[in-house]
Design a protein around this motif. Structure first.
Motif, PDB file in Angstrom:
ATOM      1  N   ARG A 102      25.846  53.851 -38.180  1.00  0.00           N
ATOM      2  CA  ARG A 102      25.143  54.664 -39.900  1.00  0.00           C
ATOM      3  C   ARG A 102      25.355  56.121 -39.659  1.00  0.00           C
ATOM      4  O   ARG A 102      25.465  56.646 -40.825  1.00  0.00           O
ATOM      5  N   ARG A 103      25.102  56.349 -38.845  1.00  0.00           N
ATOM      6  CA  ARG A 103      26.169  58.020 -38.744  1.00  0.00           C
ATOM      7  C   ARG A 103      27.123  58.490 -39.182  1.00  0.00           C
ATOM      8  O   ARG A 103      27.471  59.899 -40.184  1.00  0.00           O
ATOM      9  N   LEU A 104      27.988  57.595 -38.656  1.00  0.00           N
ATOM     10  CA  LEU A 104      29.053  58.269 -39.623  1.00  0.00           C
ATOM     11  C   LEU A 104      29.385  57.373 -41.030  1.00  0.00           C
ATOM     12  O   LEU A 104      30.540  58.448 -41.754  1.00  0.00           O
ATOM     13  N   ARG A 105      28.916  56.587 -41.533  1.00  0.00           N
ATOM     14  CA  ARG A 105      28.509  56.030 -43.089  1.00  0.00           C
ATOM     15  C   ARG A 105      27.960  57.203 -43.608  1.00  0.00           C
ATOM     16  O   ARG A 105      28.170  57.319 -45.291  1.00  0.00           O
ATOM     17  N   LEU A 106      26.616  57.843 -43.160  1.00  0.00           N
ATOM     18  CA  LEU A 106      26.142  58.565 -43.851  1.00  0.00           C
ATOM     19  C   LEU A 106      26.751  59.999 -44.114  1.00  0.00           C
ATOM     20  O   LEU A 106      27.400  60.757 -45.381  1.00  0.00           O
ATOM     21  N   THR A 107      27.508  60.551 -43.163  1.00  0.00           N
ATOM     22  CA  THR A 107      28.294  61.762 -43.252  1.00  0.00           C
ATOM     23  C   THR A 107      29.262  61.104 -44.431  1.00  0.00           C
ATOM     24  O   THR A 107      29.698  62.209 -44.792  1.00  0.00           O
ATOM     25  N   ALA A 108      30.022  60.039 -43.846  1.00  0.00           N
ATOM     26  CA  ALA A 108      31.012  60.018 -45.223  1.00  0.00           C
ATOM     27  C   ALA A 108      30.878  60.050 -46.329  1.00  0.00           C
ATOM     28  O   ALA A 108      31.465  60.273 -47.609  1.00  0.00           O
ATOM     29  N   ALA A 109      29.274  59.069 -46.654  1.00  0.00           N
ATOM     30  CA  ALA A 109      29.317  58.893 -48.191  1.00  0.00           C
ATOM     31  C   ALA A 109      28.991  60.649 -47.902  1.00  0.00           C
ATOM     32  O   ALA A 109      29.004  60.946 -49.418  1.00  0.00           O
ATOM     33  N   ALA A 110      28.044  61.445 -47.443  1.00  0.00           N
ATOM     34  CA  ALA A 110      27.553  62.939 -48.075  1.00  0.00           C
ATOM     35  C   ALA A 110      29.157  64.198 -48.675  1.00  0.00           C
ATOM     36  O   ALA A 110      29.003  64.751 -49.440  1.00  0.00           O
ATOM     37  N   SER A 111      29.901  63.615 -47.417  1.00  0.00           N
ATOM     38  CA  SER A 111      31.490  64.043 -48.008  1.00  0.00           C
ATOM     39  C   SER A 111      32.042  63.980 -48.892  1.00  0.00           C
ATOM     40  O   SER A 111      32.812  64.839 -49.662  1.00  0.00           O
ATOM     41  N   PHE A 112      31.822  62.782 -49.031  1.00  0.00           N
ATOM     42  CA  PHE A 112      32.218  62.313 -50.388  1.00  0.00           C
ATOM     43  C   PHE A 112      31.198  62.981 -52.013  1.00  0.00           C
ATOM     44  O   PHE A 112      31.731  62.930 -52.951  1.00  0.00           O
ATOM     45  N   VAL A 113      30.329  63.570 -52.043  1.00  0.00           N
ATOM     46  CA  VAL A 113      29.569  64.066 -52.881  1.00  0.00           C
ATOM     47  C   VAL A 113      30.276  64.735 -53.779  1.00  0.00           C
ATOM     48  O   VAL A 113      30.336  65.408 -54.378  1.00  0.00           O
ATOM     49  N   PRO A 114      30.558  66.424 -52.747  1.00  0.00           N
ATOM     50  CA  PRO A 114      31.181  67.211 -53.552  1.00  0.00           C
ATOM     51  C   PRO A 114      32.487  66.571 -54.246  1.00  0.00           C
ATOM     52  O   PRO A 114      33.621  67.560 -55.044  1.00  0.00           O
ATOM     53  N   VAL A 115      33.440  65.357 -53.960  1.00  0.00           N
ATOM     54  CA  VAL A 115      34.670  64.744 -54.680  1.00  0.00           C
ATOM     55  C   VAL A 115      34.387  64.272 -55.989  1.00  0.00           C
ATOM     56  O   VAL A 115      35.407  64.703 -56.502  1.00  0.00           O
ATOM     57  N   VAL A 116      33.249  63.805 -56.417  1.00  0.00           N
ATOM     58  CA  VAL A 116      32.665  63.303 -57.506  1.00  0.00           C
ATOM     59  C   VAL A 116      33.147  64.594 -58.615  1.00  0.00           C
ATOM     60  O   VAL A 116      34.246  64.045 -59.526  1.00  0.00           O
ATOM     61  N   PRO A 117      32.735  65.801 -58.906  1.00  0.00           N
ATOM     62  CA  PRO A 117      32.814  66.304 -59.587  1.00  0.00           C
ATOM     63  C   PRO A 117      34.261  66.535 -60.016  1.00  0.00           C
ATOM     64  O   PRO A 117      35.325  66.774 -61.123  1.00  0.00           O
ATOM     65  N   LEU A 118      34.962  66.566 -58.835  1.00  0.00           N
ATOM     66  CA  LEU A 118      36.965  66.655 -59.659  1.00  0.00           C
ATOM     67  C   LEU A 118      37.548  65.947 -59.684  1.00  0.00           C
ATOM     68  O   LEU A 118      38.328  66.192 -60.209  1.00  0.00           O
ATOM     69  N   LEU A 119      36.858  64.326 -59.303  1.00  0.00           N
ATOM     70  CA  LEU A 119      37.437  63.105 -60.074  1.00  0.00           C
ATOM     71  C   LEU A 119      37.258  63.971 -61.326  1.00  0.00           C
ATOM     72  O   LEU A 119      37.959  63.084 -62.492  1.00  0.00           O
ATOM     73  N   VAL A 120      35.615  63.185 -61.999  1.00  0.00           N
ATOM     74  CA  VAL A 120      35.351  63.730 -63.080  1.00  0.00           C
ATOM     75  C   VAL A 120      36.082  64.394 -63.871  1.00  0.00           C
ATOM     76  O   VAL A 120      36.944  65.045 -65.351  1.00  0.00           O
ATOM     77  N   ALA A 121      36.364  66.537 -62.834  1.00  0.00           N
ATOM     78  CA  ALA A 121      37.341  67.137 -63.534  1.00  0.00           C
ATOM     79  C   ALA A 121      38.746  66.711 -63.862  1.00  0.00           C
ATOM     80  O   ALA A 121      39.178  67.148 -64.546  1.00  0.00           O
ATOM     81  N   PHE A 122      39.391  65.596 -62.840  1.00  0.00           N
ATOM     82  CA  PHE A 122      40.647  65.399 -62.851  1.00  0.00           C
ATOM     83  C   PHE A 122      41.165  64.672 -62.960  1.00  0.00           C
ATOM     84  O   PHE A 122      41.899  64.124 -64.081  1.00  0.00           O
TER      85      PHE A 122
END
Length: 311
Positions: free
Chosen positions: A283-303
């Motif tokens: 669960r710690r790994l999933r939370l860390t991975a999910a949080a790491s994906f959050v800053p990627v969302v604006p990049l996806l919207v932009a590109f």
């Protein structure tokens, strides 16, 4: 909807919703390090949304900026963003967001300067209370013992960080309790918590109306202490660091029925004594991975428009 407006709305939504969502998370106190990472990712995503929105708005408003932003883009990518359809509001948004970015940089510079001045003053006071012996150089000792009636210990960050402890604390703390307090302060130093607190404070002072920045500052002050408690408890046990916190602070009125200051200390002690189990590694790994994906969302919207054009 244009990309710039979508990014602006996404950043505003995250700034409002993130504090509410995080306040409902029941695992924050059990995993303060993971919670620190989640908060940093959320704030980074909000800032990235505003920065990208400013970039696209400026590109739509001014040809010179557009040429720089899309200078190396393949043919057809710029047309995919339909910059000509942004309208006259693009220049206004770009200017407002640029002012916000400049204000953020100014607040961060002010906070760093204030911290530097504060450290210099504390070091000067430290030299007055604990003068150097012949042959010693400033900052050469990582541990400084001060005469004092009040039990206390703190880490003084800087180029030559030092751990300061009073003689009252040495008399009060017994055996492994002293080692636990030292480990707690060293945990702050290794994780560079002072820099995290300065950034959080700069954002909250610069933009007090934005909920995510105020919540970010408040949570950083709380979570860094919990994380340092865990560093000490893993080496010396939860009971040891809990007793050390009580010994250092019981004369300050924070554990009484009418405690008026530092209300987090009783909660920290209760957390250490209750010994709630940690989350599973998965669960710690999933939370860390999910949080790491959050800053990627604006990049996806932009590109996404550009990637579609290339596809």
């Amino acid at each position: 909807m244009t990309v710039s407006l979508a990014l602006l709305l996404l950043g505003a939504l995250a700034a409002v919703a993130a504090p509410r969502l995080m306040s409902r998370a029941d695992w924050r106190d059990r995993e303060p390090v993971v919670a620190l990472w989640v908060w940093q990712c959320v704030v980074a995503a909000v800032l990235l949304c505003f920065a990208l929105s400013m970039t696209f708005s400026a590109a739509a408003a001014w040809q010179a900026v557009r040429g720089q932003v899309f200078a190396s883009a393949p043919h057809g990518v710029m047309e995919a963003y339909a910059l000509a359809a942004y309208g006259p509001w693009s220049a206004v948004i770009a200017v407002l967001l640029a002012c916000g970015g400049a204000w953020t940089a100014a607040m961060l510079a002010r906070e760093i300067r204030r911290a530097h001045v504060g450290r210099r003053q504390r070091r000067a006071e430290l030299l007055v209370r604990s003068p150097l012996l012949p042959g010693e150089e400033p900052g050469s000792d990582r541990l400084v013992v001060l005469e004092g009636e009040r039990p206390d210990a703190w880490w003084l960050p800087g180029a030559a960080p030092q751990l300061v402890i009073t003689t009252a604390a040495l008399r009060r703390l017994k055996g492994r309790q002293l080692d636990a307090v030292l480990a707690h302060e060293q945990g702050h130093a290794r994780a560079k918590h002072d820099w995290l607190l300065h950034c959080a404070s700069a954002l909250a002072i610069g933009f007090p109306q934005i909920p995510v920045f105020a919540a970010f500052r408040d949570e950083m002050h709380r979570l860094v202490e919990l994380a340092a408690d865990d560093v000490a408890s893993r080496r010396f046990g939860r009971l040891t660091i809990a007793l050390a916190l009580v010994e250092l602070n019981e004369d300050r009125g924070v554990f009484g029925p009418c405690a008026t200051q530092d209300g987090e200390l009783p909660r920290r002690v209760h957390r250490l004594l209750s010994a709630a189990p940690r989350l599973t590694a998965g669960r710690r790994l999933r939370l860390t991975a999910a949080a790491s994906f959050v800053p990627v969302v604006p990049l996806l919207v932009a590109f996404v428009p550009g990637l579609r054009a290339l596809g």
